[in-house]
Design an enzyme around this catalytic site. Sequence first.
Site, PDB file in Angstrom:
ATOM      1  CB  THR A 136      -5.177  -0.015  -1.264  1.00 53.97           C
ATOM      2  OG1 THR A 136      -4.440  -0.400  -2.412  1.00 53.97           O
ATOM      3  CG2 THR A 136      -6.443   0.705  -1.690  1.00 53.97           C
TER       4      THR A 136
ATOM      5  CD  GLU B 275       2.970   0.564 -12.388  1.00 55.34           C
ATOM      6  OE1 GLU B 275       3.412   0.855 -11.266  1.00 55.34           O
ATOM      7  OE2 GLU B 275       2.310  -0.456 -12.614  1.00 55.34           O
ATOM      8  CG  ASP B 276       3.160   3.116  -7.119  1.00 56.71           C
ATOM      9  OD1 ASP B 276       3.219   2.996  -5.888  1.00 56.71           O
ATOM     10  OD2 ASP B 276       2.730   2.203  -7.859  1.00 56.71           O
TER      11      ASP B 276
ATOM     12  CB  SER C 208      -4.412  -3.006 -10.795  1.00 60.38           C
ATOM     13  OG  SER C 208      -4.181  -3.416  -9.470  1.00 60.38           O
ATOM     14  CB  ALA C 209      -0.796  -7.053  -9.515  1.00 60.12           C
ATOM     15  CB  SER C 210      -5.439  -5.154  -6.962  1.00 61.58           C
ATOM     16  OG  SER C 210      -6.539  -5.377  -6.102  1.00 61.58           O
TER      17      SER C 210
ATOM     18  CG  ASP D 216      -0.244   0.319 -10.253  1.00 61.55           C
ATOM     19  OD1 ASP D 216      -0.847  -0.764 -10.241  1.00 61.55           O
ATOM     20  OD2 ASP D 216       0.508   0.686  -9.331  1.00 61.55           O
ATOM     21  CG  LEU D 217      -6.154   0.459  -7.494  1.00 60.45           C
ATOM     22  CD1 LEU D 217      -7.119   1.557  -7.956  1.00 60.45           C
ATOM     23  CD2 LEU D 217      -6.921  -0.835  -7.270  1.00 60.45           C
ATOM     24  CG  ASP D 218      -2.569  -0.911  -4.435  1.00 63.55           C
ATOM     25  OD1 ASP D 218      -3.715  -0.471  -4.329  1.00 63.55           O
ATOM     26  OD2 ASP D 218      -2.246  -2.072  -4.136  1.00 63.55           O
TER      27      ASP D 218
ATOM     28  CG  ASN E 244      -9.517  -7.601  -3.463  1.00 63.61           C
ATOM     29  OD1 ASN E 244     -10.455  -8.379  -3.368  1.00 63.61           O
ATOM     30  ND2 ASN E 244      -8.340  -7.847  -2.917  1.00 63.61           N
TER      31      ASN E 244
ATOM     32  CE  LYS F  64       5.815   0.773  -1.538  1.00 58.94           C
ATOM     33  NZ  LYS F  64       6.466   2.070  -1.513  1.00 58.94           N
ATOM     34  N   GLY F  65       4.148  -4.192  -5.746  1.00 62.71           N
ATOM     35  CA  GLY F  65       3.930  -4.607  -7.126  1.00 62.71           C
ATOM     36  C   GLY F  65       4.061  -6.102  -7.359  1.00 62.71           C
TER      37      GLY F  65
ATOM     38  CE  LYS G 243       1.260  -3.610 -13.102  1.00 64.36           C
ATOM     39  NZ  LYS G 243       0.747  -2.497 -12.278  1.00 64.36           N
TER      40      LYS G 243
ATOM     41  NE  ARG H  80      -4.684 -12.119  -2.756  1.00 60.70           N
ATOM     42  CZ  ARG H  80      -5.924 -12.371  -3.177  1.00 60.70           C
ATOM     43  NH1 ARG H  80      -6.462 -13.542  -2.996  1.00 60.70           N
ATOM     44  NH2 ARG H  80      -6.622 -11.433  -3.789  1.00 60.70           N
TER      45      ARG H  80
END
Length: 210
Positions: free
Chosen positions: A19, A171-172, A116-118, A11-13, A120, A47-48, A147, A51
């Site tokens: 971010t 994952e966080d 990632s869900a992002s 995962d990214l964030d 960007n 979180k997660g 997710k 948008r």
Amino acid sequence: MFEQMKGAIFDLDGVLVDTAKYHFLAWRELANQLGFEFTEQDNERLKGVSRMESLRILLEIGGLHLSEHELLQLAAKKNEKYVEYISKLNDSELLPGAKAYLIDLREQGIQVALGSASKNAKFILDQLNIAYLFDVVIDGNQVTKAKPDPEVFLLAGQNLGLEPKDIVVFEDATAGVEAALAAGMRVVGIGQKDVLQRADLVVAGLYELL
């Protein structure tokens, strides 16, 4: 659990970079423009979450009901502000051990993907100067289900050409842990054990795995 790992999905964030603070600032600014307060406690609910779903939660907090057209306009506005913040990102904002661990995995011949869900994600990887460390990037532009649905991880696994049992997810968020388990993958939680109870292993950060 790492013996048979052939692929790793990150995962990214909150795993590679934080971010989340920029998301919070962008959402808070939007809420202020709409005439209500948005707190860090409120932000925990986002979180997660995608948008559009985040925007619906934000408007629920503010007690606002808007048309679909207005929702799309506000989502775009929030994203513009967020992109403004992350355009100043650089590799000094990588979380401790993140880059070193990615390099370590690649040196072991383990394939690496981002899940990632992002929307960007690719831009952020470029800003952080780590895009070259990923074989596959699956982000919010390729998936439709958020997710804890396992879609993002299953798609990443397919693109890596690996079976779920040979993949470990990092994952966080609890939704991300649930998504990884639903995909039939093992999962390392990054954060607190009492929050990420269902993860196979929990560490404070990737630096603990070096």
